[in-house]
Scaffold this motif. Sequence first.
Motif, mmCIF file in Angstrom:
data_model
loop_
_atom_site.group_PDB
_atom_site.id
_atom_site.type_symbol
_atom_site.label_atom_id
_atom_site.label_comp_id
_atom_site.label_asym_id
_atom_site.label_seq_id
_atom_site.Cartn_x
_atom_site.Cartn_y
_atom_site.Cartn_z
ATOM 1 N N ASN A 83 53.429 28.831 34.169
ATOM 2 C CA ASN A 83 52.509 27.701 34.330
ATOM 3 C C ASN A 83 52.986 26.455 33.586
ATOM 4 O O ASN A 83 52.178 25.615 33.189
ATOM 5 C CB ASN A 83 51.109 28.093 33.870
ATOM 6 C CG ASN A 83 50.393 28.957 34.883
ATOM 7 O OD1 ASN A 83 49.767 28.457 35.813
ATOM 8 N ND2 ASN A 83 50.514 30.274 34.726
ATOM 9 N N LYS B 287 44.914 37.328 32.804
ATOM 10 C CA LYS B 287 45.146 36.017 33.415
ATOM 11 C C LYS B 287 43.861 35.201 33.466
ATOM 12 O O LYS B 287 43.864 33.991 33.196
ATOM 13 C CB LYS B 287 45.732 36.187 34.818
ATOM 14 C CG LYS B 287 47.178 36.665 34.826
ATOM 15 C CD LYS B 287 47.704 36.792 36.248
ATOM 16 C CE LYS B 287 49.147 37.266 36.234
ATOM 17 N NZ LYS B 287 49.697 37.417 37.614
ATOM 18 N N ASP B 288 42.757 35.839 33.822
ATOM 19 C CA ASP B 288 41.467 35.139 33.853
ATOM 20 C C ASP B 288 41.115 34.587 32.479
ATOM 21 O O ASP B 288 40.625 33.457 32.349
ATOM 22 C CB ASP B 288 40.356 36.079 34.332
ATOM 23 C CG ASP B 288 40.413 36.344 35.833
ATOM 24 O OD1 ASP B 288 41.054 35.552 36.547
ATOM 25 O OD2 ASP B 288 39.832 37.352 36.276
ATOM 26 N N TYR C 256 43.332 31.590 31.785
ATOM 27 C CA TYR C 256 42.880 30.407 32.525
ATOM 28 C C TYR C 256 41.686 29.764 31.821
ATOM 29 O O TYR C 256 41.547 28.541 31.791
ATOM 30 C CB TYR C 256 42.488 30.790 33.955
ATOM 31 C CG TYR C 256 43.642 30.854 34.921
ATOM 32 C CD1 TYR C 256 44.457 29.737 35.145
ATOM 33 C CD2 TYR C 256 43.928 32.022 35.619
ATOM 34 C CE1 TYR C 256 45.515 29.785 36.037
ATOM 35 C CE2 TYR C 256 44.990 32.086 36.512
ATOM 36 C CZ TYR C 256 45.781 30.961 36.719
ATOM 37 O OH TYR C 256 46.830 31.021 37.605
ATOM 38 N N GLU C 257 40.844 30.601 31.233
ATOM 39 C CA GLU C 257 39.688 30.094 30.496
ATOM 40 C C GLU C 257 40.129 29.358 29.231
ATOM 41 O O GLU C 257 39.665 28.241 28.952
ATOM 42 C CB GLU C 257 38.781 31.275 30.139
ATOM 43 C CG GLU C 257 37.559 30.909 29.322
ATOM 44 C CD GLU C 257 36.781 32.146 28.887
ATOM 45 O OE1 GLU C 257 36.200 32.117 27.780
ATOM 46 O OE2 GLU C 257 36.766 33.137 29.639
ATOM 47 N N SER D 40 42.179 26.036 30.090
ATOM 48 C CA SER D 40 41.574 25.292 31.199
ATOM 49 C C SER D 40 41.888 23.799 31.171
ATOM 50 O O SER D 40 41.910 23.142 32.216
ATOM 51 C CB SER D 40 40.054 25.500 31.209
ATOM 52 O OG SER D 40 39.487 25.057 29.981
ATOM 53 N N THR E 198 45.878 24.650 35.744
ATOM 54 C CA THR E 198 44.898 24.907 36.789
ATOM 55 C C THR E 198 45.249 26.207 37.490
ATOM 56 O O THR E 198 46.422 26.561 37.611
ATOM 57 C CB THR E 198 44.864 23.759 37.821
ATOM 58 O OG1 THR E 198 46.186 23.561 38.350
ATOM 59 C CG2 THR E 198 44.394 22.471 37.184
ATOM 60 N N ARG E 199 44.240 26.899 37.942
ATOM 61 C CA ARG E 199 44.449 28.184 38.603
ATOM 62 C C ARG E 199 45.245 27.987 39.898
ATOM 63 O O ARG E 199 44.885 27.174 40.749
ATOM 64 C CB ARG E 199 43.111 28.850 38.918
ATOM 65 C CG ARG E 199 43.235 30.276 39.426
ATOM 66 C CD ARG E 199 41.849 30.842 39.693
ATOM 67 N NE ARG E 199 41.101 31.045 38.466
ATOM 68 C CZ ARG E 199 41.129 32.176 37.768
ATOM 69 N NH1 ARG E 199 41.873 33.187 38.180
ATOM 70 N NH2 ARG E 199 40.420 32.296 36.667
ATOM 71 N N LYS E 200 46.313 28.739 40.026
ATOM 72 C CA LYS E 200 47.165 28.616 41.205
ATOM 73 C C LYS E 200 46.505 29.250 42.423
ATOM 74 O O LYS E 200 45.855 30.292 42.327
ATOM 75 C CB LYS E 200 48.515 29.284 40.965
ATOM 76 C CG LYS E 200 49.407 28.551 39.969
ATOM 77 C CD LYS E 200 50.749 29.244 39.856
ATOM 78 C CE LYS E 200 51.683 28.500 38.911
ATOM 79 N NZ LYS E 200 52.994 29.178 38.783
ATOM 80 N N SER F 107 50.067 35.363 43.215
ATOM 81 C CA SER F 107 50.302 33.942 43.495
ATOM 82 C C SER F 107 51.051 33.717 44.806
ATOM 83 O O SER F 107 50.992 32.624 45.368
ATOM 84 C CB SER F 107 51.097 33.293 42.354
ATOM 85 O OG SER F 107 52.344 33.948 42.178
#
Length: 289
Positions: A24, A147-148, A151-152, A155, A159-161, A242
């Motif tokens: 990322n 991964k979640d 992403y949190e 943030s 950005t979430r792919k 992804s």
Amino acid sequence: MDIYVVTGMSGAGKSSLLNFMEDNGFYCIDNMPPVLLPKFFELIDNDNEDINKVAFGMDIRGKEFFNDMLTVIDGLEKKNLDFKLIFLDARDSELIKRFNERRRPHPLSKDGSLKDGIQKERETLKELKDKSDYIIDTSSMKSSDLKDKLYEILSNTITRKKLTIVVESFGFKYGILEEADLVFDVRFLPNPYYLDDLRPLSGLDKEIKEFLEKYDATEEFFQKLTDILDFLLPNYIKEGKSQLTIGMGCTGGRHRSVYMAERLYEYLKEKKNLTVLKNRDMYKEARNV
């Protein structure tokens, strides 16, 4: 500049976390001696647009160098350098299970006692864990859960792919599509190759489409194909995938597979999926006509 220091228990998932960050856009350095951290920042201009997200993996693999970590972190804080410390942890029983599965020794288990090595590491890292901005317990986490969580945490940085779907036709006579996640064989459909007026054409031509769509099996297969993909795609996304490559194969990769790949591409695009169409062998067959 966004700066993260990733540390924690051996076997808790630091490598997976750093791989995710690198994917990322982070510039990642693993197993860096903490004493070199200030030197690294001296080499980087904060206005350098090429390196604006950095992550460092530091843990007890650094052995005697790791003892300087708390001192180095205190020094960075005094310089008002904005960074976040992420600590990965897991239950002892889970760490033991992971080390046994990988058949690797714990860095601190010199006498072969895995449990003692883990306990010694916990004691060594206690103060560092208390100073951490984020503590992630990966004991019961799947890869998608980690991964979640990232992403949190990240943030404001990433950005979430979205899932990218590659639909690619190919000919079995030239070899299977090795990079495909899913392969569908459409050689059961009638072959336009055996009709002289259709042979020079490809699955992109109107005449090939009309020929194949005369058969009930064509429509029935497409409906079953889209049904299974409508089920699979949300679950792939949930698991954090992804990219998905769907291979569509026929004998030569020129007629049936091309037709079905293009039709599937249009269907997925209408569903607002990020989709790419490729026809690997379409022109190879043309040279043999």
